[in-house]
Design a protein around this motif. Structure first.
Motif, PDB file in Angstrom:
ATOM      1  N   ILE B  26      53.012  45.199  46.817  1.00 30.86           N
ATOM      2  CA  ILE B  26      52.794  44.400  45.603  1.00 30.86           C
ATOM      3  C   ILE B  26      53.369  42.990  45.789  1.00 30.86           C
ATOM      4  O   ILE B  26      52.755  41.992  45.417  1.00 30.86           O
ATOM      5  N   HIS B  27      54.549  42.926  46.401  1.00 25.44           N
ATOM      6  CA  HIS B  27      55.191  41.626  46.611  1.00 25.44           C
ATOM      7  C   HIS B  27      54.468  40.788  47.664  1.00 25.44           C
ATOM      8  O   HIS B  27      54.416  39.567  47.568  1.00 25.44           O
ATOM      9  N   ALA B  28      53.914  41.473  48.674  1.00 24.42           N
ATOM     10  CA  ALA B  28      53.368  40.727  49.819  1.00 24.42           C
ATOM     11  C   ALA B  28      51.877  40.425  49.708  1.00 24.42           C
ATOM     12  O   ALA B  28      51.386  39.493  50.348  1.00 24.42           O
ATOM     13  N   ASP B  29      51.156  41.198  48.926  1.00 24.70           N
ATOM     14  CA  ASP B  29      49.692  41.111  48.966  1.00 24.70           C
ATOM     15  C   ASP B  29      49.107  40.879  47.561  1.00 24.70           C
ATOM     16  O   ASP B  29      48.982  41.811  46.766  1.00 24.70           O
ATOM     17  N   PRO B  30      48.739  39.641  47.258  1.00 23.17           N
ATOM     18  CA  PRO B  30      48.208  39.348  45.914  1.00 23.17           C
ATOM     19  C   PRO B  30      46.895  40.071  45.617  1.00 23.17           C
ATOM     20  O   PRO B  30      46.610  40.400  44.461  1.00 23.17           O
ATOM     21  N   VAL B  31      46.110  40.334  46.645  1.00 23.51           N
ATOM     22  CA  VAL B  31      44.845  41.051  46.429  1.00 23.51           C
ATOM     23  C   VAL B  31      45.129  42.485  45.969  1.00 23.51           C
ATOM     24  O   VAL B  31      44.498  43.004  45.042  1.00 23.51           O
ATOM     25  N   PHE B  32      46.123  43.092  46.616  1.00 23.41           N
ATOM     26  CA  PHE B  32      46.543  44.445  46.245  1.00 23.41           C
ATOM     27  C   PHE B  32      47.055  44.462  44.800  1.00 23.41           C
ATOM     28  O   PHE B  32      46.746  45.363  44.016  1.00 23.41           O
ATOM     29  N   THR B  33      47.819  43.436  44.451  1.00 26.76           N
ATOM     30  CA  THR B  33      48.355  43.338  43.084  1.00 26.76           C
ATOM     31  C   THR B  33      47.218  43.221  42.071  1.00 26.76           C
ATOM     32  O   THR B  33      47.216  43.889  41.029  1.00 26.76           O
ATOM     33  N   GLU B  34      46.248  42.374  42.417  1.00 24.51           N
ATOM     34  CA  GLU B  34      45.105  42.174  41.521  1.00 24.51           C
ATOM     35  C   GLU B  34      44.323  43.478  41.342  1.00 24.51           C
ATOM     36  O   GLU B  34      43.909  43.837  40.240  1.00 24.51           O
ATOM     37  N   GLU B  35      44.144  44.177  42.454  1.00 26.60           N
ATOM     38  CA  GLU B  35      43.436  45.459  42.437  1.00 26.60           C
ATOM     39  C   GLU B  35      44.181  46.468  41.549  1.00 26.60           C
ATOM     40  O   GLU B  35      43.581  47.189  40.749  1.00 26.60           O
ATOM     41  N   THR B  36      45.494  46.478  41.689  1.00 29.06           N
ATOM     42  CA  THR B  36      46.311  47.404  40.883  1.00 29.06           C
ATOM     43  C   THR B  36      46.174  47.088  39.395  1.00 29.06           C
ATOM     44  O   THR B  36      45.960  47.991  38.579  1.00 29.06           O
ATOM     45  N   LEU B  37      46.262  45.808  39.068  1.00 27.78           N
ATOM     46  CA  LEU B  37      46.169  45.422  37.652  1.00 27.78           C
ATOM     47  C   LEU B  37      44.794  45.753  37.085  1.00 27.78           C
ATOM     48  O   LEU B  37      44.668  46.207  35.949  1.00 27.78           O
ATOM     49  N   GLY B  38      43.758  45.532  37.904  1.00 25.14           N
ATOM     50  CA  GLY B  38      42.395  45.844  37.450  1.00 25.14           C
ATOM     51  C   GLY B  38      42.215  47.319  37.173  1.00 25.14           C
ATOM     52  O   GLY B  38      41.648  47.711  36.143  1.00 25.14           O
ATOM     53  N   LEU B  39      42.734  48.155  38.067  1.00 21.81           N
ATOM     54  CA  LEU B  39      42.578  49.600  37.873  1.00 21.81           C
ATOM     55  C   LEU B  39      43.462  50.118  36.733  1.00 21.81           C
ATOM     56  O   LEU B  39      43.114  51.075  36.050  1.00 21.81           O
ATOM     57  N   LEU B  40      44.597  49.458  36.520  1.00 23.04           N
ATOM     58  CA  LEU B  40      45.434  49.840  35.377  1.00 23.04           C
ATOM     59  C   LEU B  40      44.734  49.525  34.054  1.00 23.04           C
ATOM     60  O   LEU B  40      44.780  50.300  33.101  1.00 23.04           O
ATOM     61  N   LYS B  41      44.050  48.386  34.034  1.00 25.43           N
ATOM     62  CA  LYS B  41      43.307  47.990  32.831  1.00 25.43           C
ATOM     63  C   LYS B  41      42.188  49.009  32.563  1.00 25.43           C
ATOM     64  O   LYS B  41      41.963  49.433  31.426  1.00 25.43           O
ATOM     65  N   GLN B  42      41.523  49.397  33.646  1.00 23.43           N
ATOM     66  CA  GLN B  42      40.455  50.399  33.516  1.00 23.43           C
ATOM     67  C   GLN B  42      41.018  51.733  33.021  1.00 23.43           C
ATOM     68  O   GLN B  42      40.420  52.415  32.194  1.00 23.43           O
ATOM     69  N   GLU B  43      42.212  52.057  33.538  1.00 26.69           N
ATOM     70  CA  GLU B  43      42.835  53.327  33.157  1.00 26.69           C
ATOM     71  C   GLU B  43      43.174  53.343  31.675  1.00 26.69           C
ATOM     72  O   GLU B  43      43.079  54.371  31.011  1.00 26.69           O
ATOM     73  N   ARG B  44      43.545  52.177  31.167  1.00 29.24           N
ATOM     74  CA  ARG B  44      43.852  52.090  29.742  1.00 29.24           C
ATOM     75  C   ARG B  44      42.611  52.441  28.917  1.00 29.24           C
ATOM     76  O   ARG B  44      42.686  53.149  27.922  1.00 29.24           O
ATOM     77  N   LEU B  45      41.456  51.938  29.374  1.00 29.92           N
ATOM     78  CA  LEU B  45      40.214  52.247  28.675  1.00 29.92           C
ATOM     79  C   LEU B  45      39.913  53.747  28.751  1.00 29.92           C
ATOM     80  O   LEU B  45      39.418  54.343  27.810  1.00 29.92           O
ATOM     81  N   LEU B  46      40.233  54.334  29.914  1.00 28.26           N
ATOM     82  CA  LEU B  46      39.933  55.750  30.109  1.00 28.26           C
ATOM     83  C   LEU B  46      40.828  56.663  29.292  1.00 28.26           C
ATOM     84  O   LEU B  46      40.411  57.732  28.870  1.00 28.26           O
ATOM     85  N   THR B  47      42.065  56.240  29.101  1.00 26.49           N
ATOM     86  CA  THR B  47      43.029  57.156  28.494  1.00 26.49           C
ATOM     87  C   THR B  47      43.355  56.852  27.040  1.00 26.49           C
ATOM     88  O   THR B  47      43.985  57.658  26.384  1.00 26.49           O
ATOM     89  N   THR B  48      42.914  55.690  26.542  1.00 29.55           N
ATOM     90  CA  THR B  48      43.176  55.392  25.138  1.00 29.55           C
ATOM     91  C   THR B  48      42.289  56.267  24.277  1.00 29.55           C
ATOM     92  O   THR B  48      41.077  56.236  24.427  1.00 29.55           O
TER      93      THR B  48
END
Lengths: 85, 182
Positions: B26-48
């Motif tokens: 997460i600290h070293a790779d901004p693309v990985f961070t972006e991917e994580t945030l995107g999937l977390l946002k999607q997960e919110r839609l799935l679990t709300t």
């Protein structure tokens, strides 16, 4: 009274937005292959199943489940990104 | 391989070593961070939980009536437009019926049924597929969205554990929602 009207409009708007988002994800989920849909539902559903439990239910190894769940998530994201939901 | 750490993180499946790698990435790779945030946002839609209850009878209130005057107008305009579009675009052919197989794993019950909006909530019997605890039924459905739940031993209503989308009905039961062919 104006505040009441604004509040009710905002609530209605939020409800419509939530409903739209819900419909989008619902459609996207339906576009996943049944296996992907099932495994993702088991991972995100109310049952709060562990990967080990999902593996036992579906007859797959935990390592396999780990890979498949992530692939299903990425596929769902790609469908939503394309707006093909 | 590292990408899968995102799902392990979302599902609370990381062990200590993986947590270390995840944080470092997460600290070293901004693309990985972006991917994580995107999937977390999607997960919110799935679990709300989205509860879209049908309108319940309400006590008449002038305040409520005034509050909803504008949305009703907008809704009426929208409905009129939608009806016009439906009249113009309505296909002449009858919609196809699609077979959908419902399956539930319930080894501890003697009888399983399914009741849904497609059966006007009349329970349809499910067939046991042997001693493995699975029950199944195939239903012919027109394309559209349906609500349903399983009825176990005639008295217990449960949502489909393999279908993420659910809503609560007016009686407090949780129904699964499925979209067929659209």
């Amino acid at each position: 009274m104006d505040e009441d009207v604004e509040d009710s409009c905002a609530t209605l708007e939020q409800t419509i937005e939530a409903r739209d988002a819900f419909q989008q994800v619902l459609k996207a989920m339906q576009k996943l292959k049944p296996d992907d849909r099932e495994i993702l539902s088991l991972a995100t559903g109310d049952g709060n199943l562990t990967y080990q439990q999902i593996g036992e239910i579906t007859g797959n190894s935990e390592a396999n489940i780990k890979v498949r769940i992530h692939r299903a998530r990425v596929k769902l994201r790609d469908i939503l990104k394309k707006g093909g939901a | 391989m590292k990408d899968e750490l995102i799902s392990l993180f979302i599902d609370d499946e990381l062990d200590l070593d993986e947590k270390t790698v995840f944080v470092q990435t997460i600290h070293a790779d901004p693309v990985f961070t972006e991917e994580t945030l995107g999937l977390l946002k999607q997960e919110r839609l799935l679990t709300t939980p989205i509860s879209i209850n049908r309108p319940m009878p309400r006590v008449f209130s002038f305040k409520r009536l005034r509050s909803f005057q504008f949305p009703f107008k907008a809704l009426a305009a929208g409905l009129a437009t939608a009806m016009m579009a439906m009249i113009v675009m309505w296909p002449e052919t009858k919609p196809l019926k699609l077979s959908h197989r419902f399956v539930i794993f319930e080894p501890g019950v003697e009888r399983a049924e399914i009741a849904g909006s497609f059966s006007r909530w009349k329970p349809l019997p499910m067939k046991s597929s042997g001693p493995n605890g699975y029950w199944e039924v195939t239903v012919e459905l027109s394309p559209g969205e349906y609500e349903y739940s399983y009825v176990l031993d005639g008295n217990k209503s449960v949502a489909d554990p393999t279908v993420q989308f659910r809503e609560e009905d007016d009686f407090g039961n949780i129904n699964s929602i499925i979209r067929i062919g659209t």
